[in-house]
Motif scaffolding. Structure first.
Motif, PDB file in Angstrom:
ATOM      1  N   PRO A 125       0.812  -1.459  -0.512  1.00 17.95           N
ATOM      2  CA  PRO A 125      -0.004   0.473  -0.260  1.00 17.95           C
ATOM      3  C   PRO A 125       1.122   1.091  -0.195  1.00 17.95           C
ATOM      4  N   ALA A 126       0.332   2.345  -0.660  1.00 16.83           N
ATOM      5  CA  ALA A 126       1.309   3.526  -0.294  1.00 16.83           C
ATOM      6  C   ALA A 126       1.507   4.049   0.734  1.00 16.83           C
ATOM      7  N   VAL A 127       0.876   3.677   1.935  1.00 24.25           N
ATOM      8  CA  VAL A 127       0.854   4.181   3.306  1.00 24.25           C
ATOM      9  C   VAL A 127       0.547   3.376   4.081  1.00 24.25           C
ATOM     10  N   LEU A 128       1.280   2.466   5.073  1.00 23.73           N
ATOM     11  CA  LEU A 128       1.398   1.011   5.507  1.00 23.73           C
ATOM     12  C   LEU A 128       0.711   1.779   7.260  1.00 23.73           C
ATOM     13  N   GLY A 129       0.126   1.028   7.987  1.00 22.37           N
ATOM     14  CA  GLY A 129      -0.470   1.088   8.902  1.00 22.37           C
ATOM     15  C   GLY A 129       0.202   0.031  10.133  1.00 22.37           C
ATOM     16  N   GLU A 130      -0.629   0.428  11.442  1.00 17.16           N
ATOM     17  CA  GLU A 130      -0.151  -0.663  12.228  1.00 17.16           C
ATOM     18  C   GLU A 130      -0.951  -1.868  12.175  1.00 17.16           C
ATOM     19  N   ARG A 131      -1.536  -1.827  12.039  1.00 13.66           N
ATOM     20  CA  ARG A 131      -2.547  -2.742  11.583  1.00 13.66           C
ATOM     21  C   ARG A 131      -2.566  -4.040  10.581  1.00 13.66           C
ATOM     22  N   MET A 132      -1.643  -3.053   9.538  1.00  9.98           N
ATOM     23  CA  MET A 132      -1.448  -3.627   8.235  1.00  9.98           C
ATOM     24  C   MET A 132      -0.513  -5.267   8.320  1.00  9.98           C
ATOM     25  N   LEU A 133      -0.354  -6.102   7.829  1.00  8.72           N
ATOM     26  CA  LEU A 133       0.193  -7.020   7.585  1.00  8.72           C
ATOM     27  C   LEU A 133       1.125  -7.165   6.181  1.00  8.72           C
ATOM     28  N   LEU A 168       7.751   0.551  19.695  1.00 12.26           N
ATOM     29  CA  LEU A 168       7.889   1.737  18.761  1.00 12.26           C
ATOM     30  C   LEU A 168       9.232   0.804  17.252  1.00 12.26           C
ATOM     31  N   ARG A 169       8.110   1.194  16.254  1.00 13.10           N
ATOM     32  CA  ARG A 169       8.711   0.731  15.184  1.00 13.10           C
ATOM     33  C   ARG A 169       9.390   2.358  14.290  1.00 13.10           C
ATOM     34  N   PHE A 170      10.515   1.883  14.346  1.00 11.91           N
ATOM     35  CA  PHE A 170      11.176   3.573  13.757  1.00 11.91           C
ATOM     36  C   PHE A 170      11.328   3.472  12.357  1.00 11.91           C
ATOM     37  N   ALA A 171      11.289   4.397  12.143  1.00 12.81           N
ATOM     38  CA  ALA A 171      11.660   4.980  10.213  1.00 12.81           C
ATOM     39  C   ALA A 171      13.834   5.248  10.456  1.00 12.81           C
ATOM     40  N   ASN A 172      13.361   5.354   9.433  1.00 12.97           N
ATOM     41  CA  ASN A 172      15.346   5.273   9.764  1.00 12.97           C
ATOM     42  C   ASN A 172      15.680   6.699  10.172  1.00 12.97           C
ATOM     43  N   THR A 224       1.423  -0.250  19.994  1.00 14.57           N
ATOM     44  CA  THR A 224       2.186  -0.603  18.379  1.00 14.57           C
ATOM     45  C   THR A 224       2.265   0.573  17.751  1.00 14.57           C
ATOM     46  N   PHE A 225       3.721   1.384  17.999  1.00 15.32           N
ATOM     47  CA  PHE A 225       3.287   3.095  16.480  1.00 15.32           C
ATOM     48  C   PHE A 225       4.434   3.094  16.189  1.00 15.32           C
ATOM     49  N   ASN A 226       4.368   3.499  14.735  1.00 13.45           N
ATOM     50  CA  ASN A 226       5.175   3.627  13.990  1.00 13.45           C
ATOM     51  C   ASN A 226       5.673   4.971  14.193  1.00 13.45           C
ATOM     52  N   VAL A 227       7.219   5.693  14.192  1.00 15.78           N
ATOM     53  CA  VAL A 227       7.410   6.701  14.201  1.00 15.78           C
ATOM     54  C   VAL A 227       8.387   6.882  13.249  1.00 15.78           C
TER      55      VAL A 227
END
Length: 343
Positions: A125-133, A168-172, A224-227
């Motif tokens: 997907p163009a944007v990924l959310g925390e609930r997406m597998l 915490l799911r950190f981007a780069n 769970t959070f995308n950062v």
């Protein structure tokens, strides 16, 4: 009595800096840092040298009456090669969770993870959310380690509902030091890219990472959070802002270049990083901004601008830049060489 916080992974810059800054926060009575190696700073906190793969961490938790654990010792790189890194990431996490399970005084657990758990695939997907597998689970590397570690953390959360668990799911992560695998890539004098691809990338500033971790360590923010910093940058935009020339290579040739970079220790360009440099990755941060007071403060563009400003020009003298470019050109089919920039 204030909080007693255990921080793992303090031998790395991020862990050392976070432990030192947390020790100065009001309401924090003591910070205990643990790692298998000595930290560079070790300022303001108690340090215990131990390997998380061994059960001795339980003794430290009991000795200091720890109530909060911040697990940062999950990393893409480290001493001892890939097998040792995987053991520290997965077995170390299991041992730490086992120690927390047996310690009723531990009431808060914060775990550093990565947006790499979503993978990088052409049909994402163009944007990924925390609930997406992810459409395809990571097959190896740091992303697979983080996926396994998150699974163990979810199991712990089910067994200890009295403990607030934050993942915490950190981007780069980027900062002025640029001491991350992607920072090493951007420090190359020329940037090898995948021919025909210009991936969308997100970054998070090291200062925002510290602030998100600080809030999670001091206040209950379960979930769970995308950062990631707001917005995206294309890889081509990153190259232009750094003033780096790019060398577009067919994917197989880029794999050869990445292997050479790893062997010569110029940069740790892993297979999962190659996927990122091909397909990119963008995550939704709505949940984070709602739960963490609008963090991160810096956007992806602002984070990268600060990183770029802190770098030296990085460009080799013209004759050496030409030599490096010619070496990469040798991996290209003849009809693609006209795309290569020259200094």
């Amino acid at each position: 009595m204030g909080k007693v916080v255990l921080v793992t992974g303090v031998a790395r810059r991020l862990g050392d800096r976070f432990a030192a800054e947390l020790s100065r926060c009001p309401g924090v009575d003591r910070v205990v840092g643990v790692d298998a190696r000595e930290p560079a700073g070790e300022a303001g906190y108690v340090f215990h040298r131990l390997d998380l793969r061994r059960p001795t961490v339980a003794r430290v938790i009991a000795e200091h009456e720890v109530d909060t654990v911040v697990h940062l010792d999950v990393s893409a790189v480290g001493p001892g090669g890939r097998a040792a890194v995987k053991e520290r990431n997965v077995i170390g996490t299991m041992q730490l969770l086992g120690a927390c399970q047996k310690a009723p005084g531990v009431r808060r657990l914060v775990v550093k993870s990565t947006t790499g758990v979503y993978g990088s695939a052409p049909r994402d997907p163009a944007v990924l959310g925390e609930r997406m597998l992810p459409k395809n689970l990571p097959r190896g590397g740091f992303a697979k380690d983080a996926t396994e570690a998150e699974g163990y953390v979810r199991g712990f959360a089910r067994r200890r509902p009295d403990c607030a668990v934050t993942v915490l799911r950190f981007a780069n992560i980027l900062g002025p030091a640029g001491d991350t695998p992607l920072g090493e890539y951007f420090a190359l004098p020329v940037l090898p890219t995948v021919l025909g691809h210009d991936p969308r990338l997100q970054f998070v500033h090291e200062d925002d990472v510290i602030e998100v971790l600080r809030i999670a360590a001091q206040e209950d923010r379960p979930g769970t959070f995308n950062v990631a910093g707001e917005g995206v940058l294309l890889l081509s935009q990153c190259a232009r802002r750094l003033g780096r020339p790019t060398v577009p290579l067919p994917a197989p040739a880029l794999g050869v270049v990445a292997a050479l970079a790893r062997q010569t220790r110029i940069a740790d360009i892993s297979p999962e990083q190659l996927q990122l440099l091909t397909h990119g990755r963008v995550v939704d941060t709505t949940a984070l901004r709602s739960a963490f007071d609008g963090l991160p403060r810096r956007s992806t563009a602002e984070t990268f601008a600060e990183f770029a400003a802190a770098q030296r020009s990085g460009l080799l003298p013209p004759e050496r830049l030409t030599a490096v470019t010619d070496r990469l050109t040798g991996l290209l089919p003849t009809d693609h060489t006209h795309h290569l920039p020259r200094s």
